[in-house]
Design a protein around this motif. Structure first.
Motif, short mmCIF file in Angstrom:
data_model
loop_
_atom_site.label_atom_id
_atom_site.label_comp_id
_atom_site.label_asym_id
_atom_site.label_seq_id
_atom_site.Cartn_x
_atom_site.Cartn_y
_atom_site.Cartn_z
N GLY A 296 2.39 43.50 -5.72
CA GLY A 296 2.13 44.60 -6.62
C GLY A 296 3.21 45.67 -6.56
N ALA A 297 3.68 45.97 -5.35
CA ALA A 297 4.73 46.97 -5.20
C ALA A 297 6.02 46.50 -5.87
CB ALA A 297 4.97 47.25 -3.72
N HIS A 298 6.35 45.21 -5.74
CA HIS A 298 7.55 44.68 -6.38
C HIS A 298 7.42 44.74 -7.90
CE1 HIS A 298 9.85 43.44 -2.93
NE2 HIS A 298 8.87 42.67 -2.46
N VAL A 299 6.28 44.29 -8.43
CA VAL A 299 6.10 44.29 -9.88
C VAL A 299 6.16 45.71 -10.43
CG1 VAL A 299 4.55 43.68 -11.78
CG2 VAL A 299 4.80 42.12 -9.84
N ASP A 300 5.55 46.66 -9.72
CA ASP A 300 5.62 48.06 -10.13
C ASP A 300 7.07 48.54 -10.24
OD1 ASP A 300 3.04 49.02 -10.65
OD2 ASP A 300 2.59 49.20 -8.51
N SER A 301 7.88 48.16 -9.24
CA SER A 301 9.28 48.61 -9.24
C SER A 301 10.07 47.97 -10.37
CB SER A 301 9.93 48.31 -7.89
OG SER A 301 10.04 46.92 -7.67
N TYR A 302 9.76 46.72 -10.71
CA TYR A 302 10.47 46.06 -11.82
C TYR A 302 10.06 46.65 -13.17
CZ TYR A 302 11.10 42.47 -8.19
OH TYR A 302 11.37 41.80 -7.01
N ALA A 303 8.80 47.07 -13.28
CA ALA A 303 8.25 47.51 -14.56
C ALA A 303 8.33 49.02 -14.76
CB ALA A 303 6.80 47.05 -14.70
N LYS A 304 9.05 49.73 -13.90
CA LYS A 304 9.02 51.20 -13.92
C LYS A 304 9.53 51.79 -15.23
CE LYS A 304 11.98 53.43 -11.38
NZ LYS A 304 12.77 53.91 -10.23
N HIS A 305 10.39 51.06 -15.96
CA HIS A 305 10.92 51.57 -17.23
C HIS A 305 10.30 50.87 -18.44
CE1 HIS A 305 13.77 53.83 -14.90
NE2 HIS A 305 14.35 52.73 -14.40
N LEU A 306 9.19 50.15 -18.21
CA LEU A 306 8.55 49.40 -19.29
C LEU A 306 7.21 50.04 -19.66
CD1 LEU A 306 9.07 45.75 -17.94
CD2 LEU A 306 10.59 47.08 -19.42
N PRO A 307 6.79 49.91 -20.91
CA PRO A 307 5.50 50.45 -21.35
C PRO A 307 4.34 49.50 -21.01
CG PRO A 307 6.60 49.46 -23.22
CD PRO A 307 7.56 49.33 -22.05
N LEU A 308 4.30 49.03 -19.77
CA LEU A 308 3.30 48.06 -19.35
C LEU A 308 2.46 48.66 -18.22
CD1 LEU A 308 5.49 44.81 -19.23
CD2 LEU A 308 4.04 45.61 -21.11
N ARG A 309 1.18 48.32 -18.22
CA ARG A 309 0.25 48.78 -17.19
C ARG A 309 0.10 47.69 -16.13
NH1 ARG A 309 -3.48 52.73 -18.04
NH2 ARG A 309 -5.16 51.45 -17.18
N VAL A 310 0.32 48.05 -14.87
CA VAL A 310 0.24 47.12 -13.73
C VAL A 310 -0.84 47.62 -12.77
CG1 VAL A 310 1.49 46.06 -11.80
CG2 VAL A 310 2.69 46.54 -13.96
N LEU A 311 -1.68 46.71 -12.29
CA LEU A 311 -2.76 47.08 -11.37
C LEU A 311 -2.89 46.03 -10.28
CD1 LEU A 311 -5.23 48.93 -10.67
CD2 LEU A 311 -6.60 47.40 -12.12
N THR A 312 -3.09 46.47 -9.04
CA THR A 312 -3.31 45.57 -7.91
C THR A 312 -4.71 45.81 -7.36
OG1 THR A 312 -0.96 45.62 -7.32
CG2 THR A 312 -2.50 44.86 -5.63
N VAL A 313 -5.48 44.73 -7.19
CA VAL A 313 -6.85 44.84 -6.69
C VAL A 313 -7.07 43.83 -5.57
CG1 VAL A 313 -7.74 45.66 -8.91
CG2 VAL A 313 -7.80 43.21 -8.40
N TYR A 314 -7.81 44.25 -4.54
CA TYR A 314 -8.16 43.35 -3.44
C TYR A 314 -9.37 43.92 -2.72
CZ TYR A 314 -4.89 46.73 -1.34
OH TYR A 314 -4.22 47.86 -0.98
N GLY A 315 -9.98 43.08 -1.87
CA GLY A 315 -11.18 43.48 -1.15
C GLY A 315 -10.89 44.46 -0.04
N GLY A 316 -11.98 44.99 0.53
CA GLY A 316 -11.85 45.91 1.66
C GLY A 316 -11.73 47.36 1.26
#
Length: 442
Positions: free
Chosen positions: A90-110
């Motif tokens: 998720g952190a990598h995808v966020d960094s790649y998409a920082k200049h894009l009009p796309l919404r990124v979300l990471t979800v996990y248990g705990g």
């Protein structure tokens, strides 16, 4: 070749330039054009070679061509087997998409699920998830996957093994048949390739390294030692050889906690992470380790797939993993991005069968050594390296004499071997995930 030669969006190129990426790795050079062409891909490469960028960059590029999402809709789904790997991807995808009009979300248990539900209401372009949390969200109708465009299984061998396959099939039943499917991992066996055949349509197989191999710059050491002296030897190695940091893999939560306490008593700054630790505690320990504030981290295999630490020089198998594939992923925590490192395995006589199975799997015989002062008693695991201290076998015990006038003394009945197992040794067959590790927490 540079990333600018691959036909990626200028906004993506700007982001990766800021990250310092210049030359694509072999897996990226092979995978990016195939994914841009919207082919299904089965990709294999050693850990630390940039597989995440290999699938994430072209996936984000393709999502830009049709920027539209409805309420609770997800356009691209990346599934990972562990929380740590989900957070890292998720952190990598966020960094790649920082200049894009796309919404990124990471979800996990705990962690609390309500923020995830709220974030999904407006729709998500890229969702990174562990299977358990995704199924929870599907059950609560917090999202829909009916218009999914891309599915990625990261660390696909674990995602498709017999422990996860039921959850994966449940998720697959919610997906549209028309989609792009990408499977990536460092290890693939014939069983996984067969299962992958059910999920992919005319896939492009990309294997840039020999299957099931470790990085060439990682020095692998097999050190013979008695089981009860492993902790003592480990502490001595860290201090004698002045290791700055070490990631230690233990098989169970109980062993990880006990080992962390013992190493701390030896004066080594140590913490343990495993499935019973809260996510906050796990994240804090990992962050301290990444920053160099923690010298030793003891982990179960929850950390084998998803721990990316720059310049981590030492990884230790306190016990050999029951699955040879997990050895590849453990060793892959060092030697990242072409750097060197050491992978040390402390092997006792009872693990001889596992060592043999491991060497068969990776296709090479690993050098074996004995550390002065820690030579194992009894029969050695196998012949030591030339020049190392020979291991002496103890004298054989004489059979008990029969009592005068009585029946000969009877030896106790031998235990029968369990199927696929040597008496007194751990099974070397591939087992369901629930038996391989005790971190069923995703």
């Amino acid at each position: 070749m540079t990333f600018h030669d691959l036909g990626l969006s200028p906004h993506l190129l700007r982001a990766i330039d800021e990250l310092g990426y210049t030359t694509p790795t072999p897996i990226q050079q092979a995978a990016i054009p195939a994914i841009l062409a919207k082919r299904d891909v089965l990709g294999g490469a050693q850990t630390g070679t940039g597989k995440t960028a290999g699938f994430a960059l072209p996936m984000l590029h393709n999502l830009l061509t049709n920027h539209g999402r409805g309420q609770r809709q997800v356009r691209a789904l990346i599934l990972t087997p562990t929380r740590e790997l989900a957070a890292q991807v998720g952190a990598h995808v966020d960094s790649y998409a920082k200049h894009l009009p796309l919404r990124v979300l990471t979800v996990y248990g705990g962690v609390i699920i309500k923020p995830d539900i709220e974030a999904l209401k407006k729709g998500i372009d890229v969702l990174i998830a562990t299977p358990g949390r995704l199924l929870d969200l599907l059950t609560q109708q917090a999202l829909t996957l009916q218009k999914l465009e891309v599915l990625v299984l990261d660390e696909a061998d674990r995602m498709l093994d017999m422990g996860f396959i039921r959850d994966i099939r449940r998720i697959m039943n919610t997906l549209p048949s028309e989609r792009q499917t990408l499977l990536f991992s460092a290890t693939f066996n014939d069983e996984i390739k067969t299962l992958a055949g059910e999920l992919l349509i005319n896939p492009e197989l990309i294997e840039v390294d020999p299957a099931n191999t470790t990085a060439e710059k990682v020095r692998q050491r097999i050190i013979q030692v008695d089981r009860e002296r492993k902790r003592e030897l480990l502490s001595a190695l860290i201090q004698r050889e002045q290791w700055q940091q070490a990631l230690i893999f233990a098989r169970t939560r109980h062993i990880a906690d006990r080992l962390a306490r013992q190493l701390a008593q030896d004066g080594l700054d140590t913490q343990a992470i495993h499935g019973e630790k809260s996510q906050g505690v796990r994240n804090q320990a990992l962050e301290q380790f990444r920053k160099g504030e923690l010298r030793v981290l003891v982990a179960t295999d929850v950390a084998a797939r998803g721990l990316d630490i720059d310049q981590l020089e030492h990884v230790v198998n306190f016990e050999l993993p029951q699955s040879p594939e997990d050895y590849i992923h453990r060793v892959g925590r060092t030697g990242r991005a072409g750097r060197g490192g050491q992978a040390v395995s402390l092997v006792c006589r009872e693990e001889a069968a596992q060592l043999k199975a491991l060497e068969t799997f990776i296709g090479e015989s690993l050098p074996t050594e004995v550390v002065e002062g820690f030579a194992p008693s009894g029969r050695p695991t196998r012949q030591t390296l030339p020049g190392s201290k020979p291991v002496q076998n103890p004298p054989k015990k004489k059979k008990a004499a029969a009592p005068a006038g009585g029946k000969p003394a009877q030896n106790p009945p031998k235990k029968k071997k369990a199927e696929g197992q040597e008496v007194g040794m751990l099974p070397v067959r591939r087992q369901p995930r629930a038996l391989l590790q005790d971190d069923d927490d995703e």
